[in-house]
Motif scaffolding. Sequence first.
Motif, PDB file in Angstrom:
ATOM      1  N   ARG A   1       0.675  -1.207  -0.024  1.00  0.00           N
ATOM      2  CA  ARG A   1      -0.061  -0.050   0.069  1.00  0.00           C
ATOM      3  C   ARG A   1       0.887   1.148   0.023  1.00  0.00           C
ATOM      4  O   ARG A   1       0.604   2.188  -0.538  1.00  0.00           O
TER       5      ARG A   1
ATOM      6  N   LEU B   1       1.225   3.602  -5.035  1.00  0.00           N
ATOM      7  CA  LEU B   1       0.057   4.584  -4.649  1.00  0.00           C
ATOM      8  C   LEU B   1      -0.687   4.816  -5.975  1.00  0.00           C
ATOM      9  O   LEU B   1      -0.219   5.173  -7.120  1.00  0.00           O
ATOM     10  N   GLY B   2      -2.071   5.054  -5.728  1.00  0.00           N
ATOM     11  CA  GLY B   2      -2.876   5.658  -6.878  1.00  0.00           C
ATOM     12  C   GLY B   2      -3.078   4.541  -7.970  1.00  0.00           C
ATOM     13  O   GLY B   2      -2.696   3.561  -7.755  1.00  0.00           O
ATOM     14  N   ARG B   3      -4.199   4.958  -8.704  1.00  0.00           N
ATOM     15  CA  ARG B   3      -4.903   4.067  -9.806  1.00  0.00           C
ATOM     16  C   ARG B   3      -3.753   3.599 -10.897  1.00  0.00           C
ATOM     17  O   ARG B   3      -3.832   2.440 -11.094  1.00  0.00           O
ATOM     18  N   PRO B   4      -3.159   4.411 -11.236  1.00  0.00           N
ATOM     19  CA  PRO B   4      -2.045   3.755 -12.137  1.00  0.00           C
ATOM     20  C   PRO B   4      -1.085   2.445 -11.691  1.00  0.00           C
ATOM     21  O   PRO B   4      -0.798   1.666 -12.616  1.00  0.00           O
TER      22      PRO B   4
ATOM     23  N   LEU C   1      -2.234   0.465  -9.318  1.00  0.00           N
ATOM     24  CA  LEU C   1      -3.231  -0.626  -8.568  1.00  0.00           C
ATOM     25  C   LEU C   1      -2.996  -1.865  -9.277  1.00  0.00           C
ATOM     26  O   LEU C   1      -2.964  -2.776  -8.410  1.00  0.00           O
TER      27      LEU C   1
ATOM     28  N   ARG D   1       0.056  -3.568  -8.524  1.00  0.00           N
ATOM     29  CA  ARG D   1       0.103  -3.971  -6.978  1.00  0.00           C
ATOM     30  C   ARG D   1      -0.523  -5.094  -6.677  1.00  0.00           C
ATOM     31  O   ARG D   1      -0.304  -6.000  -6.074  1.00  0.00           O
TER      32      ARG D   1
ATOM     33  N   SER E   1     -14.437   3.616   3.696  1.00  0.00           N
ATOM     34  CA  SER E   1     -14.941   4.544   2.738  1.00  0.00           C
ATOM     35  C   SER E   1     -16.130   5.234   3.121  1.00  0.00           C
ATOM     36  O   SER E   1     -17.368   4.821   3.349  1.00  0.00           O
TER      37      SER E   1
ATOM     38  N   SER F   1      -8.395  -4.288   3.589  1.00  0.00           N
ATOM     39  CA  SER F   1      -7.613  -3.634   2.140  1.00  0.00           C
ATOM     40  C   SER F   1      -7.262  -4.938   1.397  1.00  0.00           C
ATOM     41  O   SER F   1      -7.292  -5.940   1.872  1.00  0.00           O
TER      42      SER F   1
END
Length: 319
Positions: free
Chosen positions: A212, A216-219, A221, A224, A255, A267
């Motif tokens: 995590r 970081l972030g969507r790109p 994801l 990861r 959320s 997560s």
Amino acid sequence: MYDLDVLDEIGPATRICLEEAGFRSLRDLVIRGANDVANATGINIDKCSSMCNKARLKLEDLGIYDKPFVPATLIYDRRKLENRISSGSKNLDNLLGGGFETKSVTELYGEFGTGKTQICHTLCVTVQKNSKTARPNQRALYIDTENTFRPERIVSIANARKLDPTSVLENIIVAKAFNSSHQEVIIEEAAHVIQLHGIRLLLIDSAVSLYRAEFLGRPLLMERQQRMNRFLHMLLRIAEICSVAVVITNQILSSPDALFGDSIRPSGGNIMGHTTTYRIFLRRAGKNRIARMVDSPYHAEREVIFTLNEQGIGDPQES
Ligand SMILES: Nc1ncnc2c1ncn2[C@@H]1O[C@H](COP(=O)(O)OP(=O)(O)O)[C@@H](O)[C@H]1O
Ligand SMILES: [Mg+2]
């Protein structure tokens, strides 16, 4: 017995190639899988698939890995032999049907301070409960990714449980992971360490925090999730092939936009949900803690109460 030599296709050159890449035994081949073996060694994927399949068949013959198409009665009988590791709390053991199960991955998730690390510390001690001195197959391997392993806490738990703290510490092997790649290298080495040191309990506290923090972030994801997926599947295979109980901790995501349903989720997304065998959600209840069995192939969803104390974890005093 699990040596690479037993496979005909492993000649001297292949053997050197495998050993240089860290594959020492049939277990290593099965745990890592053909793609990994091919990536790490440069050996042709077809040959790797064939080696891994044959390695699995050998482990099946040796009774280490379940054969496909077995009667359910056999699985039932074998599961009765699986032993469980007491958590130190009767309530929590009850929730789990007798304790933390070997050959399975149990996930503990909850907010910070809910006792995940305390349960891991306590298990390192309770797994050795029957041994006053160092004994094989009673040891713990603790993979610490958050720098929260504290030998002092182990000493106080051991003292409170009337065990010799020095030998308790001797039976705990700690590996600190500095980043996610390092965490993966440690797991790649784990099967060997487990065999060498007689490990019965493998803890990863936490399994996800490095991923995590780094992706970081969507790109990132997708990458990861792929890396975590590979890591978690290795854990599953280690649990099964090495007959250890695997316990991992996980953080939660809250959320704020979830108006309906659960606003608190572990997560790691679906990948985590699909690979862990048991999921336990921890939350505070004043000084005590509540553990809820959220996902299990055979336990009903229910809650129990436990407490954090000098013995690590225990049951609240009945008043
Ligand atoms: N010796 C102790 N006796 C009782 N409670 C303790 C002791 N050491 C730590 N705790 C409690 O454990 C909690 C932290 O739990 P921890 O397992 O570290 O949380 P996390 O879920 O974030 O890993 C704190 O509330 C702390 O008060
Ligand atoms: Mg913690």
